[in-house]
Design a protein around this motif. Sequence first.
Motif, PDB file in Angstrom:
ATOM      1  N   UNK A 135      17.983   4.983   8.146  1.00 38.41           N
ATOM      2  CA  UNK A 135      19.289   4.972   7.483  1.00 38.41           C
ATOM      3  C   UNK A 135      20.345   4.182   8.255  1.00 38.41           C
ATOM      4  N   UNK A 136      21.120   3.405   7.505  1.00 36.03           N
ATOM      5  CA  UNK A 136      22.260   2.693   8.085  1.00 36.03           C
ATOM      6  C   UNK A 136      23.543   2.973   7.312  1.00 36.03           C
ATOM      7  N   UNK A 137      23.431   3.111   5.977  1.00 36.27           N
ATOM      8  CA  UNK A 137      24.617   3.274   5.143  1.00 36.27           C
ATOM      9  C   UNK A 137      24.642   4.655   4.508  1.00 36.27           C
ATOM     10  N   UNK A 138      25.843   5.222   4.396  1.00 32.26           N
ATOM     11  CA  UNK A 138      26.000   6.528   3.797  1.00 32.26           C
ATOM     12  C   UNK A 138      27.251   7.189   4.322  1.00 32.26           C
ATOM     13  N   UNK A 170       0.804  -1.214   0.000  1.00 31.43           N
ATOM     14  CA  UNK A 170       0.000   0.000   0.000  1.00 31.43           C
ATOM     15  C   UNK A 170       0.836   1.262   0.000  1.00 31.43           C
ATOM     16  N   UNK A 171       0.459   2.228   0.845  1.00 32.83           N
ATOM     17  CA  UNK A 171       1.156   3.506   0.886  1.00 32.83           C
ATOM     18  C   UNK A 171       2.593   3.343   1.359  1.00 32.83           C
ATOM     19  N   UNK A 172       2.870   2.305   2.159  1.00 34.17           N
ATOM     20  CA  UNK A 172       4.236   2.081   2.633  1.00 34.17           C
ATOM     21  C   UNK A 172       5.173   1.686   1.500  1.00 34.17           C
ATOM     22  N   UNK A 173       4.634   1.063   0.437  1.00 32.00           N
ATOM     23  CA  UNK A 173       5.450   0.698  -0.719  1.00 32.00           C
ATOM     24  C   UNK A 173       5.972   1.948  -1.422  1.00 32.00           C
ATOM     25  N   UNK A 174       5.171   3.021  -1.396  1.00 32.37           N
ATOM     26  CA  UNK A 174       5.596   4.278  -2.010  1.00 32.37           C
ATOM     27  C   UNK A 174       6.744   4.905  -1.228  1.00 32.37           C
ATOM     28  N   UNK A 175       6.820   4.592   0.066  1.00 32.13           N
ATOM     29  CA  UNK A 175       7.856   5.175   0.918  1.00 32.13           C
ATOM     30  C   UNK A 175       9.133   4.348   0.907  1.00 32.13           C
ATOM     31  N   UNK A 176       8.999   3.034   1.136  1.00 30.63           N
ATOM     32  CA  UNK A 176      10.182   2.185   1.276  1.00 30.63           C
ATOM     33  C   UNK A 176      10.430   1.246   0.120  1.00 30.63           C
ATOM     34  N   UNK A 177       9.551   1.278  -0.911  1.00 29.94           N
ATOM     35  CA  UNK A 177       9.702   0.348  -2.018  1.00 29.94           C
ATOM     36  C   UNK A 177       8.940  -0.931  -1.745  1.00 29.94           C
ATOM     37  N   UNK A 178       8.301  -1.470  -2.762  1.00 32.26           N
ATOM     38  CA  UNK A 178       7.459  -2.655  -2.586  1.00 32.26           C
ATOM     39  C   UNK A 178       8.317  -3.892  -2.315  1.00 32.26           C
ATOM     40  N   UNK A 179       7.887  -4.712  -1.382  1.00 31.20           N
ATOM     41  CA  UNK A 179       8.611  -5.923  -1.023  1.00 31.20           C
ATOM     42  C   UNK A 179       7.649  -6.863  -0.317  1.00 31.20           C
ATOM     43  N   UNK A 209      27.344  16.613   8.287  1.00 34.56           N
ATOM     44  CA  UNK A 209      26.536  16.392   7.091  1.00 34.56           C
ATOM     45  C   UNK A 209      26.252  14.904   6.905  1.00 34.56           C
ATOM     46  N   UNK A 210      25.017  14.600   6.495  1.00 29.88           N
ATOM     47  CA  UNK A 210      24.608  13.210   6.280  1.00 29.88           C
ATOM     48  C   UNK A 210      24.128  13.046   4.838  1.00 29.88           C
ATOM     49  N   UNK A 211      24.613  11.993   4.197  1.00 27.49           N
ATOM     50  CA  UNK A 211      24.107  11.608   2.879  1.00 27.49           C
ATOM     51  C   UNK A 211      23.865  10.105   2.904  1.00 27.49           C
ATOM     52  N   UNK A 212      22.586   9.709   2.888  1.00 32.66           N
ATOM     53  CA  UNK A 212      22.206   8.291   2.911  1.00 32.66           C
ATOM     54  C   UNK A 212      21.223   8.050   1.771  1.00 32.66           C
ATOM     55  N   UNK A 213      21.736   7.823   0.544  1.00 30.86           N
ATOM     56  CA  UNK A 213      20.867   7.698  -0.634  1.00 30.86           C
ATOM     57  C   UNK A 213      19.809   6.604  -0.507  1.00 30.86           C
ATOM     58  N   UNK A 214      20.160   5.469   0.098  1.00 34.24           N
ATOM     59  CA  UNK A 214      19.195   4.363   0.210  1.00 34.24           C
ATOM     60  C   UNK A 214      17.948   4.773   0.989  1.00 34.24           C
ATOM     61  N   UNK A 215      18.123   5.684   1.953  1.00 32.37           N
ATOM     62  CA  UNK A 215      16.991   6.163   2.755  1.00 32.37           C
ATOM     63  C   UNK A 215      16.462   7.499   2.258  1.00 32.37           C
ATOM     64  N   UNK A 216      17.042   8.005   1.168  1.00 35.71           N
ATOM     65  CA  UNK A 216      16.606   9.295   0.636  1.00 35.71           C
ATOM     66  C   UNK A 216      16.861  10.437   1.597  1.00 35.71           C
ATOM     67  N   UNK A 217      17.967  10.355   2.339  1.00 28.00           N
ATOM     68  CA  UNK A 217      18.231  11.332   3.411  1.00 28.00           C
ATOM     69  C   UNK A 217      19.474  12.152   3.104  1.00 28.00           C
ATOM     70  N   UNK A 218      19.302  13.481   3.107  1.00 26.17           N
ATOM     71  CA  UNK A 218      20.423  14.404   2.920  1.00 26.17           C
ATOM     72  C   UNK A 218      20.226  15.566   3.891  1.00 26.17           C
ATOM     73  N   UNK A 219      21.117  15.669   4.872  1.00 30.57           N
ATOM     74  CA  UNK A 219      20.995  16.708   5.898  1.00 30.57           C
ATOM     75  C   UNK A 219      22.331  17.415   6.071  1.00 30.57           C
ATOM     76  N   UNK A 220      22.273  18.698   6.400  1.00 28.31           N
ATOM     77  CA  UNK A 220      23.491  19.449   6.703  1.00 28.31           C
ATOM     78  C   UNK A 220      23.663  19.528   8.216  1.00 28.31           C
ATOM     79  N   UNK A 221      24.906  19.679   8.641  1.00 26.01           N
ATOM     80  CA  UNK A 221      25.209  19.727  10.071  1.00 26.01           C
ATOM     81  C   UNK A 221      24.556  20.942  10.721  1.00 26.01           C
TER      82      UNK A 221
END
Length: 393
Positions: free
Chosen positions: A223-226, A73-82, A195-207
């Motif tokens: 996020x775990x990797x980045x 459902x809507x969670x697939x749009x957020x985290x990808x269907x699985x 600064x954080x860049x975690x592409x798998x989680x769609x996360x980009x933040x500045x310090x």
Amino acid sequence: MRVTSLAVVGVFAFAATAAGSVYYTLQNNIESVDVSALLGNDPAAPEEPTGITDPNAGLPISLVLLGSDDRSGVNAEIGGEDEGMRSDTTIVLHISADRSRMEMVSIPRDSLVEVPSCTMTDGTTTDATSETMFNEVFSRGWNYGGDIDSAVGCTVKTLQSLTGLTIDGFALVDFAGFQDMIDAIGGVSICIPEDIAAPDAGLYLTAGQQTLDGVQALGLARARKGTGANMDGSDLNRIGRQQELLAATLRTVLDKNILTNTPDLLKFLNAATSSLTASPELASLPNMSGLAYSLRTITSDKITFMTIPITTAPSNEYRVVWTSEADTVWANMVADQPIVTVEEPEVADPAATATETPDTSVDPATPEETTPVETKDPGQEAFTSADTTAVCG
């Protein structure tokens, strides 16, 4: 007078209808799941609510908070269907009998534990296993039983077996529900150390000090990797960030007085209940309201977060096992005692200090040798919600 009377009655009737509509909406937002039969317990008969009262007043409460990675459902749009469903976030929440203390203990998903035989909703049972990754328990119930009841039931039974606690209830929230709750309180303010860049989680933040919206907060929790902020793939570092995020969320709710502001509270409750699956005790709005009301005077320094003490598993360097310190944590929780004891520093006698003769036998130009102090993974250290208020930079 007759017209006035009719108008007053109309106002009260409208207010009652509106209140009833809100109650109906919020109550029906929550999906109630009763796993007591799967644990071998007789389900308790529901009590009729009598105002805002804590149904467990004077008793300690232990709950399990689960984060679901449901990808439908809507969670697939957020985290990808699985396919399937897992719970990478598991927190044991203990509330003291006097309602003055809350403690949240995170369970690393990579913990190797003993898993008892679990009963599924169709009556079948699974085999007891050892050296099993904790993350597998929830998915085992889902895969074999095919429903949330079996997944949660197996998780609760395993936790009771491992900790000695009686789990009084549970709450399960998915991606969409978490995002909506953060947005409902206007975001959360949190310190981002770098600064954080975690592409798998769609996360980009500045310090710096940031106010995260629901999408960003969920990205930080997942996020775990980045790059930056220990994004090295470690589940323990992710747990540390999740705990800081929960602490920031609790501070926001308390600082904005959301619990006493009716419009904000209704908005928050609607978001919180829309994607919530809970045990009957927590799925009842009167029960939830009573428990929340009994916690109205709690302060952030009485809300403790920690990860259960662990060490590297002898059988697998990529897995962990609980240490003997974990036994102490669970024993204190069972006894409704603080899981962390803060020792008061010794205060020197002023009179004795004033009459002491300084020791001049050490050359002040030569520094004394010190013994290195062992550092633990930050995710294992206990901290309170008040400890995370440090200013960035």
